[in-house]
Design a protein around this motif. Structure first.
Motif, PDB file in Angstrom:
ATOM      1  N   UNK A 128       0.827  -1.210   0.000  1.00 57.32           N
ATOM      2  CA  UNK A 128       0.000   0.000   0.000  1.00 57.32           C
ATOM      3  C   UNK A 128       0.864   1.265   0.000  1.00 57.32           C
ATOM      4  N   UNK A 129       1.955   1.255   0.776  1.00 62.22           N
ATOM      5  CA  UNK A 129       2.832   2.423   0.829  1.00 62.22           C
ATOM      6  C   UNK A 129       3.565   2.659  -0.481  1.00 62.22           C
ATOM      7  N   UNK A 130       3.900   1.601  -1.186  1.00 60.71           N
ATOM      8  CA  UNK A 130       4.655   1.758  -2.431  1.00 60.71           C
ATOM      9  C   UNK A 130       3.773   1.904  -3.666  1.00 60.71           C
ATOM     10  N   UNK A 131       2.601   1.273  -3.651  1.00 58.52           N
ATOM     11  CA  UNK A 131       1.768   1.279  -4.848  1.00 58.52           C
ATOM     12  C   UNK A 131       0.456   2.041  -4.680  1.00 58.52           C
ATOM     13  N   UNK A 132       0.128   2.430  -3.475  1.00 62.83           N
ATOM     14  CA  UNK A 132      -1.074   3.211  -3.238  1.00 62.83           C
ATOM     15  C   UNK A 132      -2.365   2.442  -3.401  1.00 62.83           C
ATOM     16  N   UNK A 133      -2.328   1.138  -3.276  1.00 57.69           N
ATOM     17  CA  UNK A 133      -3.529   0.317  -3.400  1.00 57.69           C
ATOM     18  C   UNK A 133      -3.398  -0.943  -2.575  1.00 57.69           C
ATOM     19  N   UNK A 134      -4.312  -1.866  -2.813  1.00 58.34           N
ATOM     20  CA  UNK A 134      -4.259  -3.124  -2.073  1.00 58.34           C
ATOM     21  C   UNK A 134      -3.628  -4.211  -2.932  1.00 58.34           C
ATOM     22  N   UNK A 135      -2.932  -5.084  -2.296  1.00 60.81           N
ATOM     23  CA  UNK A 135      -2.255  -6.184  -2.981  1.00 60.81           C
ATOM     24  C   UNK A 135      -3.289  -7.266  -3.306  1.00 60.81           C
ATOM     25  N   UNK A 136      -3.098  -7.923  -4.438  1.00 57.46           N
ATOM     26  CA  UNK A 136      -4.038  -8.974  -4.830  1.00 57.46           C
ATOM     27  C   UNK A 136      -3.855 -10.203  -3.939  1.00 57.46           C
ATOM     28  N   UNK A 137      -4.905 -10.983  -3.834  1.00 52.56           N
ATOM     29  CA  UNK A 137      -4.864 -12.184  -2.994  1.00 52.56           C
ATOM     30  C   UNK A 137      -3.832 -13.184  -3.502  1.00 52.56           C
ATOM     31  N   UNK A 184      12.814  -5.383  -2.071  1.00 53.05           N
ATOM     32  CA  UNK A 184      13.638  -5.022  -3.239  1.00 53.05           C
ATOM     33  C   UNK A 184      12.854  -5.212  -4.542  1.00 53.05           C
ATOM     34  N   UNK A 185      12.104  -6.300  -4.635  1.00 48.33           N
ATOM     35  CA  UNK A 185      11.304  -6.518  -5.844  1.00 48.33           C
ATOM     36  C   UNK A 185      10.241  -5.440  -6.010  1.00 48.33           C
ATOM     37  N   UNK A 186       9.590  -5.065  -4.923  1.00 45.42           N
ATOM     38  CA  UNK A 186       8.579  -4.008  -5.002  1.00 45.42           C
ATOM     39  C   UNK A 186       9.204  -2.667  -5.387  1.00 45.42           C
ATOM     40  N   UNK A 187      10.356  -2.350  -4.804  1.00 48.19           N
ATOM     41  CA  UNK A 187      11.016  -1.081  -5.122  1.00 48.19           C
ATOM     42  C   UNK A 187      11.508  -1.037  -6.566  1.00 48.19           C
ATOM     43  N   UNK A 188      11.858  -2.179  -7.126  1.00 53.94           N
ATOM     44  CA  UNK A 188      12.333  -2.227  -8.515  1.00 53.94           C
ATOM     45  C   UNK A 188      11.199  -2.172  -9.529  1.00 53.94           C
ATOM     46  N   UNK A 189       9.968  -2.306  -9.085  1.00 51.31           N
ATOM     47  CA  UNK A 189       8.829  -2.266  -9.998  1.00 51.31           C
ATOM     48  C   UNK A 189       8.648  -0.850 -10.549  1.00 51.31           C
ATOM     49  N   UNK A 190       8.395  -0.733 -11.855  1.00 48.65           N
ATOM     50  CA  UNK A 190       8.161   0.604 -12.412  1.00 48.65           C
ATOM     51  C   UNK A 190       6.865   1.249 -11.902  1.00 48.65           C
ATOM     52  N   UNK A 191       5.953   0.449 -11.359  1.00 45.63           N
ATOM     53  CA  UNK A 191       4.694   0.990 -10.838  1.00 45.63           C
ATOM     54  C   UNK A 191       4.820   1.532  -9.408  1.00 45.63           C
TER      55      UNK A 191
END
Length: 163
Positions: free
Chosen positions: A57-66, A91-98
């Motif tokens: 939520x902090x990195x993408x501004x939404x909810x993560x899928x199940x 690290x994987x989340x931070x490397x995401x372009x989204x």
């Protein structure tokens, strides 16, 4: 002679306890100082599912899928080293372009705003004067320090792991 010697040794500590009567005695007072450490008050650890959901939520501004949660929870339970899995996931989340991470130029154009926004986003509190000064000095002193590195430090900190 023996009795005199014993009495002398018995009185010896009294001589040293009296000290020099002309010796100056100095008294110092200390002012009380209130120290605030709001991050210290956090003592409830986040469960793995809460932690993953909040990072997302902090990195993408939404909810993560199940389905993504299921994969990450399996990784947490399958491998005994939770810190390693946490490191890989973050690290994987931070490397995401989204991921909503400011650019290096945005960070350096208004360092104070970046610091305040980062503390509010991850720690849900304002940084104190020392935290602002220290982080600003690090950013200004190291041109290779990028926002992803600072976000990584916040996301893997003990304060972020607790609420």
């Amino acid at each position: 002679m023996k009795k005199i010697l014993i009495i002398s040794f018995a009185l010896l500590p009294l001589l040293f306890a009296c000290g020099d009567p002309q010796e100056n005695v100095y008294l110092y007072e200390v002012n009380t100082v209130d120290v605030e450490q709001s991050g210290v008050d956090k003592n409830n650890p986040k469960a793995d599912l809460e932690f993953i959901s909040l990072v997302y939520a902090d990195l993408f501004g939404g909810t993560v899928s199940q389905s993504d949660i299921d994969v990450m929870i399996i990784a947490f339970t399958a491998l005994g080293d939770k810190q390693l899995i946490t490191d890989i996931i973050i690290r994987n989340m931070l490397n995401s372009p989204q991921a909503n991470v400011p650019s290096d130029a945005q960070m350096r154009n208004d360092i104070e705003k970046f610091i305040e926004d980062t503390y509010l986003k991850f720690y849900i509190r304002e940084p104190n004067a020392y935290e602002k000064w220290e982080l600003q000095g690090m950013i200004e002193g190291d041109s290779e320090l990028i926002p992803e590195m600072i976000y990584y430090a916040f996301l893997t900190s003990d304060e972020y792991r607790y609420f």
